[in-house]
Design an enzyme around this catalytic site. Structure first.
Site, mmCIF file in Angstrom:
data_model
loop_
_atom_site.group_PDB
_atom_site.id
_atom_site.type_symbol
_atom_site.label_atom_id
_atom_site.label_comp_id
_atom_site.label_asym_id
_atom_site.label_seq_id
_atom_site.Cartn_x
_atom_site.Cartn_y
_atom_site.Cartn_z
ATOM 1 N N HIS A 193 23.802 -20.985 -3.514
ATOM 2 C CA HIS A 193 23.768 -22.148 -4.165
ATOM 3 C C HIS A 193 23.870 -21.673 -5.397
ATOM 4 O O HIS A 193 23.640 -19.694 -5.302
ATOM 5 C CB HIS A 193 22.256 -22.761 -4.026
ATOM 6 N N HIS A 203 23.704 -21.996 -8.866
ATOM 7 C CA HIS A 203 23.187 -22.750 -10.318
ATOM 8 C C HIS A 203 23.827 -22.707 -11.389
ATOM 9 O O HIS A 203 24.709 -21.318 -12.004
ATOM 10 C CB HIS A 203 21.885 -21.477 -10.760
ATOM 11 N N ASN A 208 21.104 -15.972 -6.755
ATOM 12 C CA ASN A 208 20.627 -14.977 -6.546
ATOM 13 C C ASN A 208 20.649 -14.796 -4.880
ATOM 14 O O ASN A 208 20.812 -15.519 -4.084
ATOM 15 C CB ASN A 208 19.059 -16.127 -5.862
ATOM 16 N N VAL A 212 15.531 -20.476 -1.598
ATOM 17 C CA VAL A 212 16.309 -21.758 -0.558
ATOM 18 C C VAL A 212 16.988 -20.322 0.417
ATOM 19 O O VAL A 212 18.286 -20.035 -0.532
ATOM 20 C CB VAL A 212 16.627 -22.269 -1.751
ATOM 21 N N ARG A 254 20.843 -31.832 -8.939
ATOM 22 C CA ARG A 254 19.942 -31.549 -9.960
ATOM 23 C C ARG A 254 19.066 -30.459 -9.609
ATOM 24 O O ARG A 254 17.937 -31.137 -8.896
ATOM 25 C CB ARG A 254 19.387 -32.650 -11.173
ATOM 26 N N ASP A 255 18.453 -29.264 -10.552
ATOM 27 C CA ASP A 255 17.411 -28.547 -9.903
ATOM 28 C C ASP A 255 16.353 -29.426 -10.431
ATOM 29 O O ASP A 255 16.187 -29.995 -11.544
ATOM 30 C CB ASP A 255 17.244 -27.827 -10.748
ATOM 31 N N ILE A 256 15.059 -29.749 -9.191
ATOM 32 C CA ILE A 256 13.802 -29.785 -9.656
ATOM 33 C C ILE A 256 13.380 -29.572 -10.259
ATOM 34 O O ILE A 256 11.905 -30.418 -11.209
ATOM 35 C CB ILE A 256 13.334 -30.576 -8.477
HETATM 36 P P1 5GP Z 1 16.854 -19.719 -5.752
HETATM 37 O O1 5GP Z 1 15.336 -19.313 -6.284
HETATM 38 O O2 5GP Z 1 16.705 -19.201 -4.619
HETATM 39 O O3 5GP Z 1 18.041 -19.092 -6.665
HETATM 40 O O4 5GP Z 1 17.021 -21.179 -6.325
HETATM 41 C C1 5GP Z 1 16.110 -22.027 -5.241
HETATM 42 C C2 5GP Z 1 16.458 -23.730 -6.251
HETATM 43 O O5 5GP Z 1 15.774 -24.834 -5.859
HETATM 44 C C3 5GP Z 1 15.156 -23.097 -7.749
HETATM 45 O O6 5GP Z 1 15.657 -22.956 -8.743
HETATM 46 C C4 5GP Z 1 13.988 -24.530 -7.740
HETATM 47 O O7 5GP Z 1 13.834 -24.929 -8.452
HETATM 48 C C5 5GP Z 1 15.330 -25.246 -6.752
HETATM 49 N N1 5GP Z 1 14.950 -26.394 -5.229
HETATM 50 C C6 5GP Z 1 13.358 -25.883 -5.133
HETATM 51 N N2 5GP Z 1 12.934 -27.000 -3.952
HETATM 52 C C7 5GP Z 1 14.034 -28.173 -4.755
HETATM 53 C C8 5GP Z 1 14.137 -29.479 -4.025
HETATM 54 O O8 5GP Z 1 13.182 -30.211 -3.101
HETATM 55 N N3 5GP Z 1 15.260 -30.329 -4.490
HETATM 56 C C9 5GP Z 1 15.957 -29.717 -5.510
HETATM 57 N N4 5GP Z 1 16.280 -29.952 -6.560
HETATM 58 N N5 5GP Z 1 15.584 -28.590 -6.200
HETATM 59 C C10 5GP Z 1 14.807 -27.268 -5.352
#
Ligand code: 5GP
Ligand code: ZN
Length: 114
Positions: free
Chosen positions: A100, A102, A87, A96, A29-31
């Site tokens: 990944h 979503h 993304n 990150v 799950r996304d945090i």
């Molecule tokens: P991006 O912005 O790279 O497409 O998505 C990265 C996602 O990782 C974001 O939606 C963010 O909320 C999630 N995220 C960042 N840090 C953590 C974490 O420590 N744990 C979890 N489960 N999700 C995280």
């Protein structure tokens, strides 16, 4: 601890709310969820971005999309509709750098995305 947050979650060095895992993929799950259901589907293999996916990863990426449909059903978001988002790079909002997918559902989405 590694240099990569998602590698650390996959290795269990940082806690993640893991809903599925197998030999090649982990889903957690996304945090900071942007929908009622917001999962991140992540290959165990460290691949920084979609641009770094190689020929040999094509089966892995197919597996992740298959899993997205399966988890959408399991999470109860398949009937109303859901979204799968990658993304790639700064302008797209990638934060990150471990590729990944979503999986978002449980609300209405607009198009085009922001
Ligand atoms: P991006 O912005 O790279 O497409 O998505 C990265 C996602 O990782 C974001 O939606 C963010 O909320 C999630 N995220 C960042 N840090 C953590 C974490 O420590 N744990 C979890 N489960 N999700 C995280
Ligand atoms: Zn990584």
């Amino acid at each position: 601890m590694s240099e990569c947050l998602f590698c650390d979650i996959i290795e269990g060095e940082i806690k993640g709310d893991i809903v599925y895992q197998d030999d090649s993929v982990v889903a957690f799950r996304d945090i900071n969820p942007k929908a009622r259901v917001h999962l991140l589907l992540v290959p165990r293999k460290h691949i920084a971005t979609l641009l770094d996916v190689e020929q040999g990863d094509k089966g892995l990426i197919g597996d992740i999309f298959y899993l997205a449909g399966k988890l959408a059903r399991d999470q109860g978001i398949s009937k109303d509709g859901f979204r799968v988002v990658v993304n790639c790079g700064a302008a797209a909002g990638q934060s990150v750098y471990h590729v990944h997918f979503h999986l978002l559902g449980g609300r209405r989405f607009t198009w085009p995305p922001g």
